[in-house]
Design a protein around this motif. Sequence first.
Motif, short mmCIF file in Angstrom:
data_model
loop_
_atom_site.label_atom_id
_atom_site.label_comp_id
_atom_site.label_asym_id
_atom_site.label_seq_id
_atom_site.Cartn_x
_atom_site.Cartn_y
_atom_site.Cartn_z
N HIS A 88 5.91 10.72 -3.24
CA HIS A 88 7.07 10.54 -2.39
C HIS A 88 7.87 11.81 -2.24
O HIS A 88 7.73 12.76 -3.02
CB HIS A 88 7.98 9.43 -2.94
N VAL A 89 8.70 11.81 -1.21
CA VAL A 89 9.72 12.82 -0.99
C VAL A 89 11.06 12.15 -1.25
O VAL A 89 11.29 11.02 -0.80
CB VAL A 89 9.67 13.36 0.45
N VAL A 90 11.95 12.81 -1.99
CA VAL A 90 13.24 12.22 -2.30
C VAL A 90 14.11 12.19 -1.04
O VAL A 90 14.28 13.19 -0.35
CB VAL A 90 13.96 13.00 -3.42
N SER A 91 14.64 11.01 -0.74
CA SER A 91 15.53 10.84 0.40
C SER A 91 16.98 10.84 -0.06
O SER A 91 17.33 10.08 -0.97
CB SER A 91 15.25 9.52 1.13
N PRO A 92 17.84 11.66 0.55
CA PRO A 92 19.25 11.64 0.18
C PRO A 92 19.94 10.35 0.61
O PRO A 92 21.08 10.08 0.18
CB PRO A 92 19.83 12.85 0.94
N HIS A 93 19.28 9.54 1.42
CA HIS A 93 19.87 8.30 1.93
C HIS A 93 19.57 7.10 1.03
O HIS A 93 20.05 6.01 1.30
CB HIS A 93 19.36 8.03 3.34
N GLY A 94 18.79 7.31 -0.02
CA GLY A 94 18.51 6.24 -0.95
C GLY A 94 17.27 5.44 -0.59
O GLY A 94 16.59 5.70 0.42
N THR A 95 16.97 4.46 -1.39
CA THR A 95 15.79 3.60 -1.21
C THR A 95 16.14 2.43 -0.31
O THR A 95 17.13 1.74 -0.55
CB THR A 95 15.32 3.07 -2.58
N PRO A 96 15.35 2.20 0.75
CA PRO A 96 15.63 1.07 1.65
C PRO A 96 15.65 -0.26 0.91
O PRO A 96 14.89 -0.48 -0.05
CB PRO A 96 14.48 1.13 2.66
N ARG A 97 16.52 -1.15 1.38
CA ARG A 97 16.65 -2.46 0.77
C ARG A 97 16.64 -3.53 1.84
O ARG A 97 16.93 -3.28 3.01
CB ARG A 97 17.95 -2.56 -0.03
N GLY A 98 16.31 -4.73 1.43
CA GLY A 98 16.38 -5.89 2.31
C GLY A 98 16.89 -7.08 1.54
O GLY A 98 16.77 -7.15 0.31
N VAL A 99 17.48 -8.03 2.25
CA VAL A 99 17.89 -9.31 1.67
C VAL A 99 17.20 -10.39 2.47
O VAL A 99 17.35 -10.47 3.70
CB VAL A 99 19.42 -9.49 1.72
N ASN A 100 16.40 -11.22 1.80
CA ASN A 100 15.63 -12.26 2.46
C ASN A 100 16.12 -13.64 2.03
O ASN A 100 16.16 -13.95 0.82
CB ASN A 100 14.14 -12.15 2.11
N LEU A 101 16.49 -14.46 2.99
CA LEU A 101 16.82 -15.85 2.73
C LEU A 101 15.54 -16.67 2.87
O LEU A 101 14.82 -16.55 3.86
CB LEU A 101 17.87 -16.36 3.72
N VAL A 102 15.26 -17.51 1.88
CA VAL A 102 14.03 -18.30 1.87
C VAL A 102 14.38 -19.77 1.67
O VAL A 102 15.10 -20.11 0.72
CB VAL A 102 13.07 -17.84 0.74
N ASP A 103 13.86 -20.65 2.56
CA ASP A 103 14.18 -22.07 2.45
C ASP A 103 13.10 -22.81 1.65
O ASP A 103 12.09 -22.21 1.26
CB ASP A 103 14.40 -22.69 3.84
N PRO A 104 13.28 -24.10 1.36
CA PRO A 104 12.32 -24.83 0.52
C PRO A 104 10.90 -24.91 1.12
O PRO A 104 9.95 -25.17 0.39
CB PRO A 104 12.94 -26.23 0.41
N ARG A 105 10.76 -24.70 2.43
CA ARG A 105 9.44 -24.72 3.05
C ARG A 105 8.77 -23.35 3.03
O ARG A 105 7.67 -23.20 3.54
CB ARG A 105 9.56 -25.22 4.50
N GLY A 106 9.43 -22.37 2.45
CA GLY A 106 8.86 -21.04 2.36
C GLY A 106 9.16 -20.16 3.55
O GLY A 106 8.73 -19.00 3.59
#
Length: 315
Positions: A88-106
Amino acid sequence: MSEPQYDVLVVGGAGVDTIVRVEELRLPPGDSVFVPPVYDYVAHTGNGVALGWHALGLATKFIDFLGDDAQGRSVLDAYATRGLDFSHVVSPHGTPRGVNLVDPRGRRFSFYDGRHPADLRLPRDFYLPYLERARHVHLSITGTNRDMYDDIRRIGVTCSTDLHDWDGRNPHHRTYALASDQVFLSAAAIHDRLDEVLHAIVDEGRARLVVATDGADGCHVLVRGDAKVRHFPAVRPERPVVDSNGAGDAFVTAFLYAHFEGRPVEECVLAGSVSGAFACGSAGTHTEFIDLPGLRAACARASTAATPASADTTD
Protein backbone atom coordinates in the motif's frame (compact mmCIF):
# COMPACT_ATOMS: atom_id res chain seq x y z
CA MET A 1 8.17 -9.35 -20.13
CA SER A 2 9.11 -11.96 -17.52
CA GLU A 3 6.82 -14.82 -16.58
CA PRO A 4 3.86 -13.43 -14.57
CA GLN A 5 4.19 -13.87 -10.82
CA TYR A 6 0.54 -13.17 -10.01
CA ASP A 7 -2.53 -14.83 -11.45
CA VAL A 8 -4.53 -11.75 -10.47
CA LEU A 9 -3.80 -8.22 -9.33
CA VAL A 10 -6.56 -6.38 -7.47
CA VAL A 11 -6.25 -2.60 -7.38
CA GLY A 12 -8.20 -0.47 -4.91
CA GLY A 13 -11.04 -1.15 -2.52
CA ALA A 14 -9.64 -1.82 0.97
CA GLY A 15 -11.37 -0.44 4.03
CA VAL A 16 -13.41 -1.14 7.14
CA ASP A 17 -17.16 -1.69 7.46
CA THR A 18 -19.26 -1.19 10.57
CA ILE A 19 -22.27 -3.53 10.52
CA VAL A 20 -25.44 -2.44 12.31
CA ARG A 21 -28.26 -4.99 12.52
CA VAL A 22 -31.70 -3.40 12.35
CA GLU A 23 -35.28 -4.68 12.31
CA GLU A 24 -35.99 -3.05 8.96
CA LEU A 25 -34.31 -0.75 6.47
CA ARG A 26 -36.20 2.37 7.43
CA LEU A 27 -35.79 5.10 10.00
CA PRO A 28 -37.53 4.11 13.26
CA PRO A 29 -39.56 6.58 15.33
CA GLY A 30 -37.79 8.63 17.98
CA ASP A 31 -34.12 9.52 18.08
CA SER A 32 -32.50 6.27 19.26
CA VAL A 33 -32.99 2.52 19.20
CA PHE A 34 -31.24 -0.49 20.74
CA VAL A 35 -29.58 -2.85 18.27
CA PRO A 36 -27.52 -6.05 18.56
CA PRO A 37 -23.76 -5.62 19.09
CA VAL A 38 -22.11 -3.46 16.42
CA TYR A 39 -18.90 -4.87 14.90
CA ASP A 40 -16.20 -3.61 12.54
CA TYR A 41 -14.95 -5.79 9.69
CA VAL A 42 -12.08 -5.47 7.23
CA ALA A 43 -14.05 -5.03 4.06
CA HIS A 44 -14.89 -3.19 0.81
CA THR A 45 -15.01 -4.53 -2.70
CA GLY A 46 -11.31 -4.98 -3.51
CA ASN A 47 -10.85 -6.76 -0.20
CA GLY A 48 -13.65 -9.19 -1.08
CA VAL A 49 -12.35 -9.93 -4.55
CA ALA A 50 -8.74 -10.36 -3.41
CA LEU A 51 -9.59 -12.64 -0.49
CA GLY A 52 -12.06 -14.58 -2.64
CA TRP A 53 -9.42 -15.38 -5.24
CA HIS A 54 -6.88 -16.07 -2.52
CA ALA A 55 -9.27 -18.64 -1.00
CA LEU A 56 -9.72 -20.29 -4.41
CA GLY A 57 -5.97 -20.78 -4.67
CA LEU A 58 -4.99 -18.09 -7.18
CA ALA A 59 -1.70 -16.25 -6.70
CA THR A 60 -3.22 -12.92 -5.68
CA LYS A 61 -1.68 -9.48 -5.22
CA PHE A 62 -3.68 -6.61 -3.72
CA ILE A 63 -2.58 -2.96 -3.76
CA ASP A 64 -4.24 0.23 -2.55
CA PHE A 65 -4.02 3.37 -0.47
CA LEU A 66 -4.37 2.86 3.29
CA GLY A 67 -4.40 5.30 6.17
CA ASP A 68 -1.87 5.33 8.99
CA ASP A 69 -4.66 4.87 11.50
CA ALA A 70 -6.35 2.23 13.63
CA GLN A 71 -8.47 1.03 10.71
CA GLY A 72 -5.44 0.74 8.45
CA ARG A 73 -3.59 -1.29 11.06
CA SER A 74 -6.57 -3.63 11.40
CA VAL A 75 -6.48 -4.19 7.63
CA LEU A 76 -2.77 -5.00 7.69
CA ASP A 77 -3.20 -7.36 10.64
CA ALA A 78 -6.05 -9.18 8.91
CA TYR A 79 -4.07 -9.70 5.71
CA ALA A 80 -1.02 -10.90 7.61
CA THR A 81 -3.22 -13.45 9.39
CA ARG A 82 -4.81 -14.65 6.14
CA GLY A 83 -1.55 -14.68 4.20
CA LEU A 84 -2.77 -12.24 1.53
CA ASP A 85 0.00 -10.44 -0.37
CA PHE A 86 -0.82 -6.74 0.11
CA SER A 87 1.15 -3.56 -0.52
CA HIS A 88 0.00 0.00 0.00
CA VAL A 89 0.73 3.69 -0.23
CA VAL A 90 -0.07 5.70 2.90
CA SER A 91 -3.00 8.06 2.35
CA PRO A 92 -3.11 11.28 4.37
CA HIS A 93 -6.91 11.06 4.16
CA GLY A 94 -7.11 7.88 6.22
CA THR A 95 -8.62 4.46 5.60
CA PRO A 96 -12.03 4.42 3.86
CA ARG A 97 -14.94 3.34 6.02
CA GLY A 98 -18.52 2.27 5.50
CA VAL A 99 -21.56 1.73 7.70
CA ASN A 100 -23.92 -1.03 6.57
CA LEU A 101 -27.43 -1.52 7.91
CA VAL A 102 -28.50 -5.17 7.67
CA ASP A 103 -32.06 -6.44 8.24
CA PRO A 104 -33.15 -9.92 9.44
CA ARG A 105 -33.47 -11.13 5.82
CA GLY A 106 -29.85 -10.28 5.13
CA ARG A 107 -30.60 -7.28 2.94
CA ARG A 108 -28.34 -4.29 3.43
CA PHE A 109 -27.99 -0.57 2.82
CA SER A 110 -24.48 0.90 2.78
CA PHE A 111 -23.13 4.33 3.66
CA TYR A 112 -19.66 4.70 2.14
CA ASP A 113 -17.56 7.67 3.25
CA GLY A 114 -15.58 8.08 0.02
CA ARG A 115 -12.88 10.04 1.82
CA HIS A 116 -10.29 9.85 -0.98
CA PRO A 117 -10.32 13.04 -3.11
CA ALA A 118 -11.47 12.60 -6.71
CA ASP A 119 -8.00 13.36 -8.07
CA LEU A 120 -6.08 10.95 -5.82
CA ARG A 121 -4.16 8.38 -7.92
CA LEU A 122 -1.87 5.48 -7.12
CA PRO A 123 1.64 6.49 -8.25
CA ARG A 124 2.69 4.84 -11.51
CA ASP A 125 6.09 3.82 -10.13
CA PHE A 126 4.24 2.02 -7.31
CA TYR A 127 1.69 0.03 -9.33
CA LEU A 128 3.64 -0.66 -12.54
CA PRO A 129 6.00 -3.37 -11.18
CA TYR A 130 2.99 -5.33 -9.91
CA LEU A 131 1.00 -4.82 -13.11
CA GLU A 132 3.92 -6.07 -15.21
CA ARG A 133 3.94 -9.34 -13.24
CA ALA A 134 0.19 -10.06 -13.42
CA ARG A 135 -1.89 -12.17 -15.81
CA HIS A 136 -5.12 -10.31 -15.04
CA VAL A 137 -6.02 -7.12 -13.17
CA HIS A 138 -9.27 -6.23 -11.41
CA LEU A 139 -9.94 -2.54 -10.84
CA SER A 140 -12.31 -1.42 -8.10
CA ILE A 141 -14.19 1.78 -8.98
CA THR A 142 -12.44 3.88 -6.33
CA GLY A 143 -10.98 6.34 -8.84
CA THR A 144 -7.43 5.95 -7.54
CA ASN A 145 -6.64 3.45 -10.32
CA ARG A 146 -8.45 4.93 -13.32
CA ASP A 147 -5.19 6.11 -14.96
CA MET A 148 -3.90 2.53 -15.18
CA TYR A 149 -5.82 1.56 -18.31
CA ASP A 150 -3.19 2.84 -20.76
CA ASP A 151 -0.55 0.66 -19.11
CA ILE A 152 -2.94 -2.30 -18.98
CA ARG A 153 -3.48 -2.06 -22.75
CA ARG A 154 0.22 -1.54 -23.45
CA ILE A 155 1.21 -4.60 -21.45
CA GLY A 156 -1.65 -6.64 -22.91
CA VAL A 157 -3.19 -8.16 -19.77
CA THR A 158 -6.94 -8.61 -19.39
CA CYS A 159 -8.89 -6.56 -16.88
CA SER A 160 -12.23 -6.59 -15.09
CA THR A 161 -14.30 -4.27 -12.94
CA ASP A 162 -17.46 -4.20 -10.83
CA LEU A 163 -19.68 -1.14 -11.30
CA HIS A 164 -21.98 -2.07 -8.39
CA ASP A 165 -25.32 -0.22 -8.57
CA TRP A 166 -24.42 1.96 -11.57
CA ASP A 167 -27.36 3.83 -13.07
CA GLY A 168 -25.98 3.49 -16.59
CA ARG A 169 -25.21 7.22 -16.79
CA ASN A 170 -22.76 8.31 -14.08
CA PRO A 171 -19.54 9.21 -15.96
CA HIS A 172 -17.26 7.99 -13.17
CA HIS A 173 -18.50 4.41 -13.57
CA ARG A 174 -18.68 4.76 -17.35
CA THR A 175 -14.89 5.11 -17.57
CA TYR A 176 -14.48 1.67 -16.02
CA ALA A 177 -17.42 0.19 -17.95
CA LEU A 178 -15.99 1.03 -21.36
CA ALA A 179 -12.32 0.23 -20.65
CA SER A 180 -12.62 -3.24 -19.06
CA ASP A 181 -12.75 -6.67 -20.70
CA GLN A 182 -15.16 -8.22 -18.19
CA VAL A 183 -17.74 -5.96 -16.57
CA PHE A 184 -19.98 -6.75 -13.60
CA LEU A 185 -22.73 -4.62 -12.11
CA SER A 186 -25.94 -4.84 -10.12
CA ALA A 187 -29.24 -4.70 -11.98
CA ALA A 188 -30.79 -2.74 -9.07
CA ALA A 189 -30.74 0.69 -10.72
CA ILE A 190 -31.28 -0.33 -14.36
CA HIS A 191 -34.17 -2.79 -14.38
CA ASP A 192 -36.18 -0.74 -16.86
CA ARG A 193 -33.11 -0.24 -19.10
CA LEU A 194 -31.18 -3.45 -18.51
CA ASP A 195 -30.80 -4.55 -22.13
CA GLU A 196 -30.01 -1.00 -23.24
CA VAL A 197 -27.24 -0.55 -20.65
CA LEU A 198 -25.64 -3.96 -21.20
CA HIS A 199 -25.62 -3.53 -24.98
CA ALA A 200 -24.15 -0.03 -24.63
CA ILE A 201 -21.25 -1.37 -22.52
CA VAL A 202 -20.42 -3.96 -25.18
CA ASP A 203 -21.12 -1.80 -28.24
CA GLU A 204 -19.26 1.29 -27.04
CA GLY A 205 -16.45 -0.31 -25.06
CA ARG A 206 -14.01 -3.21 -24.92
CA ALA A 207 -16.08 -5.66 -22.87
CA ARG A 208 -16.10 -9.28 -23.99
CA LEU A 209 -18.93 -9.96 -21.58
CA VAL A 210 -21.13 -8.07 -19.15
CA VAL A 211 -22.92 -9.58 -16.14
CA ALA A 212 -25.71 -7.85 -14.23
CA THR A 213 -26.43 -9.63 -10.95
CA ASP A 214 -30.02 -9.47 -9.72
CA GLY A 215 -30.10 -10.95 -6.23
CA ALA A 216 -32.64 -13.72 -5.78
CA ASP A 217 -33.63 -13.30 -9.45
CA GLY A 218 -30.25 -14.55 -10.65
CA CYS A 219 -28.27 -12.65 -13.24
CA HIS A 220 -28.29 -11.36 -16.81
CA VAL A 221 -25.37 -11.95 -19.19
CA LEU A 222 -24.44 -10.42 -22.52
CA VAL A 223 -21.49 -11.87 -24.45
CA ARG A 224 -19.91 -9.90 -27.29
CA GLY A 225 -21.33 -11.19 -30.54
CA ASP A 226 -24.63 -12.30 -29.02
CA ALA A 227 -27.78 -10.46 -30.05
CA LYS A 228 -29.70 -11.07 -26.83
CA VAL A 229 -29.12 -10.80 -23.12
CA ARG A 230 -29.49 -14.16 -21.38
CA HIS A 231 -31.11 -14.62 -18.00
CA PHE A 232 -29.92 -17.24 -15.52
CA PRO A 233 -31.90 -18.08 -12.35
CA ALA A 234 -30.25 -18.01 -8.95
CA VAL A 235 -29.22 -21.15 -7.12
CA ARG A 236 -30.92 -22.06 -3.87
CA PRO A 237 -28.64 -21.14 -0.93
CA GLU A 238 -27.52 -24.17 1.04
CA ARG A 239 -27.34 -22.15 4.27
CA PRO A 240 -29.79 -19.65 5.78
CA VAL A 241 -29.30 -16.16 4.39
CA VAL A 242 -28.10 -13.87 7.20
CA ASP A 243 -26.12 -11.12 5.45
CA SER A 244 -25.75 -10.18 1.77
CA ASN A 245 -22.62 -8.08 2.34
CA GLY A 246 -19.89 -9.40 0.05
CA ALA A 247 -22.15 -11.60 -2.09
CA GLY A 248 -21.43 -9.61 -5.25
CA ASP A 249 -17.67 -9.84 -4.74
CA ALA A 250 -17.95 -13.58 -4.15
CA PHE A 251 -19.93 -13.93 -7.40
CA VAL A 252 -17.24 -12.05 -9.34
CA THR A 253 -14.35 -14.12 -8.03
CA ALA A 254 -15.88 -17.53 -8.71
CA PHE A 255 -17.33 -16.49 -12.09
CA LEU A 256 -13.95 -15.23 -13.26
CA TYR A 257 -12.13 -18.22 -11.78
CA ALA A 258 -14.21 -20.46 -14.03
CA HIS A 259 -13.74 -18.01 -16.91
CA PHE A 260 -9.96 -18.16 -16.50
CA GLU A 261 -10.25 -21.94 -16.80
CA GLY A 262 -11.99 -21.54 -20.15
CA ARG A 263 -15.37 -22.77 -18.89
CA PRO A 264 -18.54 -21.93 -20.85
CA VAL A 265 -20.67 -19.05 -19.64
CA GLU A 266 -23.23 -21.40 -18.09
CA GLU A 267 -20.59 -22.93 -15.80
CA CYS A 268 -19.14 -19.52 -14.94
CA VAL A 269 -22.61 -18.33 -13.90
CA LEU A 270 -23.15 -21.43 -11.80
CA ALA A 271 -19.82 -20.96 -10.01
CA GLY A 272 -20.55 -17.29 -9.36
CA SER A 273 -24.07 -18.00 -8.12
CA VAL A 274 -22.91 -20.74 -5.76
CA SER A 275 -20.15 -18.55 -4.35
CA GLY A 276 -22.48 -15.58 -3.89
CA ALA A 277 -25.06 -17.73 -2.12
CA PHE A 278 -22.34 -19.14 0.15
CA ALA A 279 -21.27 -15.62 1.16
CA CYS A 280 -24.83 -14.79 2.25
CA GLY A 281 -24.64 -17.53 4.88
CA SER A 282 -22.10 -15.74 7.08
CA ALA A 283 -22.64 -12.63 9.18
CA GLY A 284 -20.53 -9.54 8.57
CA THR A 285 -18.57 -8.46 5.51
CA HIS A 286 -16.12 -10.90 3.89
CA THR A 287 -15.81 -13.12 6.95
CA GLU A 288 -16.00 -16.47 5.15
CA PHE A 289 -14.93 -17.52 1.66
CA ILE A 290 -15.62 -20.67 -0.28
CA ASP A 291 -12.51 -22.66 -1.23
CA LEU A 292 -12.01 -24.58 -4.46
CA PRO A 293 -13.07 -28.05 -3.19
CA GLY A 294 -16.14 -26.44 -1.61
CA LEU A 295 -16.97 -24.59 -4.82
CA ARG A 296 -16.63 -27.71 -6.95
CA ALA A 297 -18.81 -29.78 -4.61
CA ALA A 298 -21.49 -27.09 -4.26
CA CYS A 299 -21.64 -26.59 -8.02
CA ALA A 300 -22.12 -30.32 -8.51
CA ARG A 301 -24.94 -30.39 -5.96
CA ALA A 302 -26.62 -27.34 -7.50
CA SER A 303 -26.42 -28.86 -10.99
CA THR A 304 -27.97 -32.09 -9.80
CA ALA A 305 -30.71 -30.37 -7.81
CA ALA A 306 -32.06 -27.87 -10.29
CA THR A 307 -29.80 -27.46 -13.32
CA PRO A 308 -29.65 -23.67 -12.62
CA ALA A 309 -27.23 -22.98 -15.44
CA SER A 310 -29.77 -23.65 -18.16
CA ALA A 311 -30.51 -20.26 -19.64
CA ASP A 312 -33.52 -18.57 -21.09
CA THR A 313 -33.41 -15.38 -23.14
CA THR A 314 -34.88 -11.98 -22.55
CA ASP A 315 -35.66 -9.58 -25.34
